[in-house]
Design a protein around this motif. Sequence first.
Motif, PDB file in Angstrom:
ATOM      1  N   LEU A   5      63.862 106.235  85.850  1.00 39.80           N
ATOM      2  CA  LEU A   5      63.711 105.458  86.134  1.00 39.80           C
ATOM      3  C   LEU A   5      64.462 104.273  85.286  1.00 39.80           C
ATOM      4  O   LEU A   5      64.811 104.081  84.200  1.00 39.80           O
ATOM      5  N   ASP A   6      65.102 103.466  86.203  1.00 36.48           N
ATOM      6  CA  ASP A   6      66.297 101.800  86.106  1.00 36.48           C
ATOM      7  C   ASP A   6      65.576 101.126  85.854  1.00 36.48           C
ATOM      8  O   ASP A   6      65.729  99.875  85.179  1.00 36.48           O
ATOM      9  N   PHE A   7      64.736 100.726  87.066  1.00 37.70           N
ATOM     10  CA  PHE A   7      63.867  99.203  87.333  1.00 37.70           C
ATOM     11  C   PHE A   7      63.599  98.989  88.420  1.00 37.70           C
ATOM     12  O   PHE A   7      62.487 100.253  89.199  1.00 37.70           O
ATOM     13  N   ILE A   8      61.975  98.419  88.109  1.00 43.45           N
ATOM     14  CA  ILE A   8      61.059  97.833  88.560  1.00 43.45           C
ATOM     15  C   ILE A   8      60.769  96.660  89.375  1.00 43.45           C
ATOM     16  O   ILE A   8      60.623  95.746  88.310  1.00 43.45           O
ATOM     17  N   ALA A  41      63.542  91.528  79.401  1.00 44.54           N
ATOM     18  CA  ALA A  41      64.018  91.807  78.640  1.00 44.54           C
ATOM     19  C   ALA A  41      63.154  92.667  78.001  1.00 44.54           C
ATOM     20  O   ALA A  41      61.634  93.098  78.450  1.00 44.54           O
ATOM     21  N   SER A  42      64.455  94.830  77.889  1.00 44.03           N
ATOM     22  CA  SER A  42      62.917  95.608  78.075  1.00 44.03           C
ATOM     23  C   SER A  42      63.842  96.439  76.609  1.00 44.03           C
ATOM     24  O   SER A  42      64.888  96.957  76.518  1.00 44.03           O
ATOM     25  N   ALA A  43      63.279  96.739  75.320  1.00 35.91           N
ATOM     26  CA  ALA A  43      63.250  97.553  74.664  1.00 35.91           C
ATOM     27  C   ALA A  43      63.230  99.137  75.001  1.00 35.91           C
ATOM     28  O   ALA A  43      64.487 100.105  74.147  1.00 35.91           O
ATOM     29  N   GLY A  44      62.672  99.313  76.052  1.00 33.13           N
ATOM     30  CA  GLY A  44      62.972 100.513  76.693  1.00 33.13           C
ATOM     31  C   GLY A  44      63.472 101.195  77.382  1.00 33.13           C
ATOM     32  O   GLY A  44      63.689 102.414  77.740  1.00 33.13           O
ATOM     33  N   GLY A  45      65.107 100.415  78.116  1.00 39.22           N
ATOM     34  CA  GLY A  45      65.710 101.394  79.198  1.00 39.22           C
ATOM     35  C   GLY A  45      65.992 100.918  80.352  1.00 39.22           C
ATOM     36  O   GLY A  45      66.259 100.286  81.239  1.00 39.22           O
ATOM     37  N   TRP A  69      53.029 101.055  83.293  1.00 41.13           N
ATOM     38  CA  TRP A  69      52.420 101.405  82.357  1.00 41.13           C
ATOM     39  C   TRP A  69      53.394 100.989  81.658  1.00 41.13           C
ATOM     40  O   TRP A  69      54.638 100.931  81.376  1.00 41.13           O
ATOM     41  N   PHE A  70      53.137 100.395  80.534  1.00 35.03           N
ATOM     42  CA  PHE A  70      54.449  99.515  79.448  1.00 35.03           C
ATOM     43  C   PHE A  70      53.811  99.791  78.089  1.00 35.03           C
ATOM     44  O   PHE A  70      52.647  99.965  78.074  1.00 35.03           O
TER      45      PHE A  70
END
Length: 119
Positions: A5-8, A41-45, A69-70
């Motif tokens: 998963l790359d983008f939501i 910004a995302s720390a998980g990718g 889900w985060f």
Amino acid sequence: MHTNLDFIALHTTDLTAARQYYTGVLGFETTAGPPNAAVFASAGGTTVAIREPLPHEHKEHFGAGVSVWFGVPDADAYHARITAAGAQVTQPPQDGPFGRMFSVRTPDGHTLTFHQTQA
């Protein structure tokens, strides 16, 4: 084939109000993005954004049939923080299949679930 998963992108009818909700209530941090979107910004990718729908996209059923889900380090502490900031909790903190979790509904009707992840 394995995919990542790359983008939501979550749609909104009011980008200014949605940006304020995600930054002011949920505490998300923005990063560079196009003018018709707010990218966080995302720390998980995986990148998450809110954006205005394109003219051909339906606006009536935002968020229907989608679970987002985060992971957060402390679900109860995050719940307390965003509830105090005005988040609408739809599912209170509880133990779930992936650990401690709770859900909120955004002003656009998206349900976001936050679950405690291992550090």
